[in-house]
Design a protein around this motif. Sequence first.
Motif, PDB file in Angstrom:
ATOM      1  N   LEU A 296       0.775  -1.265   0.063  1.00 19.24           N
ATOM      2  CA  LEU A 296       0.325   0.101  -0.256  1.00 19.24           C
ATOM      3  C   LEU A 296       0.782   1.098  -0.056  1.00 19.24           C
TER       4      LEU A 296
ATOM      5  N   SER B 214      -2.758  -8.763  -9.335  1.00 23.29           N
ATOM      6  CA  SER B 214      -3.038  -8.920  -7.851  1.00 23.29           C
ATOM      7  C   SER B 214      -4.710  -8.744  -7.916  1.00 23.29           C
TER       8      SER B 214
ATOM      9  N   TYR C 186      -1.092   1.548  -5.847  1.00 19.77           N
ATOM     10  CA  TYR C 186      -0.575   0.012  -6.630  1.00 19.77           C
ATOM     11  C   TYR C 186      -1.651  -0.646  -7.157  1.00 19.77           C
TER      12      TYR C 186
ATOM     13  N   TYR D 269      -3.007 -12.416  -7.949  1.00 17.64           N
ATOM     14  CA  TYR D 269      -2.503 -13.163  -6.727  1.00 17.64           C
ATOM     15  C   TYR D 269      -3.329 -12.664  -5.703  1.00 17.64           C
ATOM     16  N   HIS D 270      -3.920 -13.575  -4.791  1.00 16.36           N
ATOM     17  CA  HIS D 270      -4.499 -12.913  -3.649  1.00 16.36           C
ATOM     18  C   HIS D 270      -3.553 -12.948  -2.447  1.00 16.36           C
ATOM     19  N   ASN D 271      -3.663 -12.992  -1.095  1.00 18.52           N
ATOM     20  CA  ASN D 271      -2.663 -12.634  -0.182  1.00 18.52           C
ATOM     21  C   ASN D 271      -1.816 -13.706   0.040  1.00 18.52           C
TER      22      ASN D 271
ATOM     23  N   GLY E 273       2.428  -7.121   3.626  1.00 21.80           N
ATOM     24  CA  GLY E 273       0.947  -7.381   3.806  1.00 21.80           C
ATOM     25  C   GLY E 273       0.664  -7.918   5.117  1.00 21.80           C
ATOM     26  N   VAL E 274      -0.510  -8.153   5.531  1.00 22.73           N
ATOM     27  CA  VAL E 274      -1.017  -8.464   7.086  1.00 22.73           C
ATOM     28  C   VAL E 274      -0.361  -9.601   7.509  1.00 22.73           C
TER      29      VAL E 274
ATOM     30  N   ARG F 294      -2.370  -6.118  15.786  1.00 20.58           N
ATOM     31  CA  ARG F 294      -3.346  -5.318  15.908  1.00 20.58           C
ATOM     32  C   ARG F 294      -4.347  -5.611  14.859  1.00 20.58           C
TER      33      ARG F 294
ATOM     34  N   PHE G  67      -7.606  -4.679  12.724  1.00 21.85           N
ATOM     35  CA  PHE G  67      -8.264  -3.580  12.327  1.00 21.85           C
ATOM     36  C   PHE G  67      -9.510  -4.236  12.174  1.00 21.85           C
TER      37      PHE G  67
ATOM     38  N   GLN H 215     -13.066  -9.114   8.304  1.00 20.43           N
ATOM     39  CA  GLN H 215     -12.829  -8.724   6.918  1.00 20.43           C
ATOM     40  C   GLN H 215     -12.239 -10.249   6.197  1.00 20.43           C
TER      41      GLN H 215
ATOM     42  N   ARG I 163     -10.319 -12.557   3.643  1.00 18.39           N
ATOM     43  CA  ARG I 163      -9.446 -12.658   2.528  1.00 18.39           C
ATOM     44  C   ARG I 163      -9.060 -13.929   1.980  1.00 18.39           C
TER      45      ARG I 163
ATOM     46  N   ARG J  75      -8.423   1.581   7.977  1.00 21.71           N
ATOM     47  CA  ARG J  75      -7.535   2.262   6.850  1.00 21.71           C
ATOM     48  C   ARG J  75      -8.320   2.500   5.847  1.00 21.71           C
TER      49      ARG J  75
ATOM     50  N   ASP K 107      -8.571   0.548   2.584  1.00 21.41           N
ATOM     51  CA  ASP K 107      -8.852  -0.940   2.677  1.00 21.41           C
ATOM     52  C   ASP K 107     -10.155  -1.178   2.175  1.00 21.41           C
TER      53      ASP K 107
HETATM   54  C1  UD1 Z   1      -2.611  -7.430   0.127  1.00 19.54           C
HETATM   55  C2  UD1 Z   1      -1.460  -6.422  -0.398  1.00 19.54           C
HETATM   56  C3  UD1 Z   1      -1.388  -6.466  -1.629  1.00 19.54           C
HETATM   57  C4  UD1 Z   1      -1.561  -7.733  -2.379  1.00 19.54           C
HETATM   58  C5  UD1 Z   1      -2.796  -8.344  -2.176  1.00 19.54           C
HETATM   59  C6  UD1 Z   1      -2.999  -9.448  -2.688  1.00 19.54           C
HETATM   60  C7  UD1 Z   1      -0.279  -4.955   1.067  1.00 19.54           C
HETATM   61  C8  UD1 Z   1      -0.499  -3.712   1.939  1.00 19.54           C
HETATM   62  N1  UD1 Z   1      -1.412  -5.421   0.544  1.00 19.54           N
HETATM   63  O1  UD1 Z   1      -3.959  -6.459  -0.070  1.00 19.54           O
HETATM   64  O2  UD1 Z   1      -0.294  -5.519  -2.119  1.00 19.54           O
HETATM   65  O3  UD1 Z   1      -1.734  -7.157  -3.930  1.00 19.54           O
HETATM   66  O4  UD1 Z   1      -2.627  -8.289  -0.693  1.00 19.54           O
HETATM   67  O5  UD1 Z   1      -2.027 -10.475  -2.656  1.00 19.54           O
HETATM   68  O6  UD1 Z   1       0.718  -5.765   0.886  1.00 19.54           O
HETATM   69  N2  UD1 Z   1      -4.866  -5.478   8.778  1.00 19.54           N
HETATM   70  C9  UD1 Z   1      -4.812  -5.435  10.159  1.00 19.54           C
HETATM   71  N3  UD1 Z   1      -3.667  -5.161  11.121  1.00 19.54           N
HETATM   72  C10 UD1 Z   1      -2.567  -4.626  10.252  1.00 19.54           C
HETATM   73  C11 UD1 Z   1      -2.552  -4.372   8.878  1.00 19.54           C
HETATM   74  C12 UD1 Z   1      -3.719  -4.758   8.144  1.00 19.54           C
HETATM   75  O7  UD1 Z   1      -5.763  -5.948  10.595  1.00 19.54           O
HETATM   76  O8  UD1 Z   1      -1.727  -4.407  11.018  1.00 19.54           O
HETATM   77  C13 UD1 Z   1      -5.815  -5.472   7.879  1.00 19.54           C
HETATM   78  C14 UD1 Z   1      -6.277  -4.664   7.109  1.00 19.54           C
HETATM   79  O9  UD1 Z   1      -7.011  -3.713   7.610  1.00 19.54           O
HETATM   80  C15 UD1 Z   1      -7.111  -5.395   5.784  1.00 19.54           C
HETATM   81  C16 UD1 Z   1      -6.462  -6.614   5.950  1.00 19.54           C
HETATM   82  O10 UD1 Z   1      -5.846  -6.893   7.335  1.00 19.54           O
HETATM   83  O11 UD1 Z   1      -8.372  -5.643   6.315  1.00 19.54           O
HETATM   84  C17 UD1 Z   1      -5.710  -7.083   4.889  1.00 19.54           C
HETATM   85  O12 UD1 Z   1      -4.317  -6.167   4.553  1.00 19.54           O
HETATM   86  P1  UD1 Z   1      -3.292  -6.049   3.772  1.00 19.54           P
HETATM   87  O13 UD1 Z   1      -2.515  -7.344   3.918  1.00 19.54           O
HETATM   88  O14 UD1 Z   1      -2.492  -4.969   3.910  1.00 19.54           O
HETATM   89  O15 UD1 Z   1      -3.965  -5.831   2.337  1.00 19.54           O
HETATM   90  P2  UD1 Z   1      -4.704  -6.327   1.134  1.00 19.54           P
HETATM   91  O16 UD1 Z   1      -5.781  -5.413   0.757  1.00 19.54           O
HETATM   92  O17 UD1 Z   1      -5.381  -7.581   1.611  1.00 19.54           O
END
Ligand code: UD1
Length: 344
Positions: free
Chosen positions: A79, A118, A178, A205-207, A221-222, A237, A239, A244, A246, A304, A307
């Motif tokens: 992000l 992505s 991104y 790609y997913h997560n 990523g998370v 933490r 959020f 949510q 994934r 955020r 998100d």
């Molecule tokens: C992520 C990637 C994105 C990638 C996609 C698919 C990041 C920032 N995002 O998107 O680049 O293309 O997967 O692979 O790398 N969260 C928390 N606590 C935290 C951080 C995040 O609860 O400390 C939550 C966020 O609010 C969100 C979820 O986790 O709801 C996923 O966050 P994140 O992995 O950052 O982004 P994605 O949107 O899933």
Amino acid sequence: MRVLVTGGAGFIGSHIVDRLVARGDEVVVLDSLAVQDGLPDYLPDGVDFRVGDLSDEAAVQGAVAGVDAVCHQAARVGLGVDFNDVSAYVRDNDLGTANLLRALWNRSFKGRLVVASSMVVYGEGRYNCPDHGRGDVPPRSAADLDAGRFEPRCPTCGEDLDWETVPEHAGFDPRNVYAATKVHTEHLSFLYGREAGVNVCALRYHNVYGPRMPRDTPYAGVAAIFRSAFEAGRAPRVFEDGGQMRDFVHVDDVARANVLALDSDWNGACNIASGEPHSVGDMANALAAGFTGVPKPVVTGEYRLGDVRHVVASPDLAEAVLGFRAETRFDKGMAEFATAPLRA
Ligand code: UD1
């Protein structure tokens, strides 16, 4: 087969390189090493490794010479910090892809092209209102999020929507810089395919998680963020309310999907997902189970604005056209991830 893997020293790229080398392909890696400290020790022997950026015309020309296939993984991910990152994302992802494609064009490349995309290209996932059916879902309002109302609402009746899996024909709705560059990466790559008369495959790609994932950074990523928190003895933490959804897909599966895509002739985009959706709260708990004596994840209610709430794929097309089905189950993958080596 001689294959160029851009970003081949990175998290996903290096796992693709391992697989290609193991099956006897000749591998060229072009990687700027921008996000690592020197040459990583995990790169297998025998790789034609070139340090270079996609903005370096000579480096790109040299890397594409004589290759039969290109697997384009190099990108600035995540992000980012804030909108000030916009130029860096556009330079690395849009212009970087353009430079690669131009080099391929100039050598009349007619081989296989696979590009990393992505699920972020979809923006919010897919939703259904029991009374009003499917429709476009506008971004969630700050007022709703402040009030702890996290589910997207039906634009007609205002009631909470039910999530569904996203198919590849869903529209693009990038919600951050991104994501916008990944839409453009896909568009440019498919345009190359049309102009050059070759089939191109974009993998959404997913997560992705697993060994060699970068540690906790604004670009991570998370899964990496939570893993780093546990390691430091801090509570992750979570959020929103942690609900949510994934799709956490293991990097071994993602690498295998790339090899299948390189071997296939499919022209189009495919979701690359585990097909086993879990909430972010579930993920925190599954990861906690891999540690002893760590604090429990804290559900903070923070949010955020950029998100999306739920984004979960349908893995069916990838199975039908690439023969890809994820093999790493969530519980096993997360338990292993707790102790997997990460990149600095
Ligand atoms: C992520 C990637 C994105 C990638 C996609 C698919 C990041 C920032 N995002 O998107 O680049 O293309 O997967 O692979 O790398 N969260 C928390 N606590 C935290 C951080 C995040 O609860 O400390 C939550 C966020 O609010 C969100 C979820 O986790 O709801 C996923 O966050 P994140 O992995 O950052 O982004 P994605 O949107 O899933």
